[in-house]
Motif scaffolding. Sequence first.
Motif, mmCIF file in Angstrom:
data_model
loop_
_atom_site.group_PDB
_atom_site.id
_atom_site.type_symbol
_atom_site.label_atom_id
_atom_site.label_comp_id
_atom_site.label_asym_id
_atom_site.label_seq_id
_atom_site.Cartn_x
_atom_site.Cartn_y
_atom_site.Cartn_z
ATOM 1 N N TYR A 169 0.840 -1.211 0.000
ATOM 2 C CA TYR A 169 0.000 0.000 0.000
ATOM 3 C C TYR A 169 0.869 1.253 0.000
ATOM 4 O O TYR A 169 0.651 2.187 -0.760
ATOM 5 N N VAL A 172 2.754 1.656 -3.434
ATOM 6 C CA VAL A 172 1.840 2.065 -4.510
ATOM 7 C C VAL A 172 1.450 3.536 -4.310
ATOM 8 O O VAL A 172 1.408 4.323 -5.261
ATOM 9 N N LEU A 199 -5.190 -6.277 -12.817
ATOM 10 C CA LEU A 199 -3.941 -6.470 -12.066
ATOM 11 C C LEU A 199 -3.870 -7.909 -11.543
ATOM 12 O O LEU A 199 -4.907 -8.536 -11.306
ATOM 13 N N LEU A 216 2.252 -7.755 -7.575
ATOM 14 C CA LEU A 216 1.158 -6.790 -7.716
ATOM 15 C C LEU A 216 1.704 -5.360 -7.661
ATOM 16 O O LEU A 216 1.367 -4.507 -8.489
ATOM 17 N N LYS A 217 2.601 -5.135 -6.699
ATOM 18 C CA LYS A 217 3.211 -3.803 -6.555
ATOM 19 C C LYS A 217 3.951 -3.425 -7.850
ATOM 20 O O LYS A 217 3.771 -2.319 -8.374
ATOM 21 N N VAL A 220 1.600 -2.500 -10.676
ATOM 22 C CA VAL A 220 1.054 -1.137 -10.544
ATOM 23 C C VAL A 220 2.094 -0.122 -11.034
ATOM 24 O O VAL A 220 1.781 0.779 -11.820
ATOM 25 N N LEU A 239 -6.922 3.229 -10.487
ATOM 26 C CA LEU A 239 -5.754 2.403 -10.183
ATOM 27 C C LEU A 239 -5.803 1.964 -8.712
ATOM 28 O O LEU A 239 -5.565 0.797 -8.381
ATOM 29 N N SER A 242 -8.418 -0.703 -8.346
ATOM 30 C CA SER A 242 -7.995 -1.985 -8.923
ATOM 31 C C SER A 242 -6.976 -2.669 -8.017
ATOM 32 O O SER A 242 -7.044 -3.874 -7.775
ATOM 33 N N PHE A 243 -6.025 -1.875 -7.487
ATOM 34 C CA PHE A 243 -5.007 -2.418 -6.570
ATOM 35 C C PHE A 243 -5.686 -2.951 -5.306
ATOM 36 O O PHE A 243 -5.445 -4.080 -4.872
ATOM 37 N N GLN A 244 -6.555 -2.143 -4.748
ATOM 38 C CA GLN A 244 -7.222 -2.536 -3.500
ATOM 39 C C GLN A 244 -8.050 -3.806 -3.702
ATOM 40 O O GLN A 244 -8.073 -4.679 -2.847
ATOM 41 N N SER A 246 -7.449 -6.243 -5.823
ATOM 42 C CA SER A 246 -6.525 -7.388 -5.897
ATOM 43 C C SER A 246 -6.076 -7.830 -4.510
ATOM 44 O O SER A 246 -6.063 -9.022 -4.201
#
Length: 341
Positions: A169, A172, A199, A216-217, A220, A239, A242-244, A246
């Motif tokens: 977190y 990103v 992602l 994942l990082k 991104v 973004l 989408s990251f959250q 995943s």
Amino acid sequence: MKKDQWILGIETSCDETAVAIIKNGREIAANIVASQIESHKRFGGVVPEIASRHHVEQITIVLEEALGQANLSFKDIDAIAVTEGPGLVGALLIGVNAAKALAFAHNLPLVPVHHIAGHIYANCLVTEMKFPLLALVVSGGHTELVYMKEHGHFEVIGETRDDAAGEAYDKVARTLNLPYPGGPHIDRLAHEGSPTINLPRAWLEEGSYDFSFSGLKSAVINTVHNAEQRGETITPEDLAASFQESVIDVLVKKTEKAASEYNVKQVLLAGGVAANKGLRSALEKVFSHYPEIELVVPPISLCTDNAAMIAAAGSIMFEKGVRAELSLNAIPGLEIELYND
Ligand code: KG4
Ligand code: ZN
């Protein structure tokens, strides 16, 4: 009538100087946290040397404030509990030495506490713990699924093989030029966007409860760089969403599977990332389908680092007879399973 038990807890493992006093293992009489976030922000992360200096400056002030808030003096206190690890060694040492000095000066027992055990025990300030239970620990330094068959017994059934969830977190957030710590900012943006960017999710081998967030990082970071090179713009809200999605998808599905497989009575959420609104609501949704499993989610003030959780864990360890000598040292890489009998 049994005399009340008062435990004073001290936490200095990272960038919060915290002292709390807990009554009978369950009630918060004082909970003081001096955060150093403002000092570390301009460096984009915690600077260990600065953290130690702030702890030295703050510890006695925070201690006096806690005793004042609880309206108690040292003659009322039954034991001093302190985080012995894991964490930054210089930061931990300030708390450990303060605790040793107090234990010696006031002739009180000294109880060593593992920082992650503290995060888990924040939940016993919310409700009674029922065993067997499963704790999902998600913080800046850890991502673990911990199975507990009884008080003070910890079995790590899964952990991250690279970055912790909170670390991902924060990294990103940095890529999106958001301030440290990035978790709450990504959480806020995620709620303003849609998960439209594809992602990866690292499920790892079949049956594994381990996690991995570095892929994942990197995905991104690559998405942002590729867009920049092509002169395209990426909506940060999308973004973040989408990251959250995943992160939450993997955390929640693995927790659900482990909770069923281990037949637990409770699932506890713990650690700084437990403050995440998306994670809290996704877990609530999933576990609403399991009436036999109670989901416990601590208030946000008890998710990020604090000493109430250290005193709460300390109370259980004190009852179990766990004691440290005055030779106690800080252990930056301390393992939680060392506490098992
Ligand atoms: O437990 P904690 O206070 O410190 C450690 O023991 O590491 O956790 C701090 C982590 C940071 O990475 C921060 O970004 C993350 O918790 N965090 C969040 C949220 N609030 C704090 N991550 C996601 N969403 C949040 N709302
Ligand atoms: Zn923590």
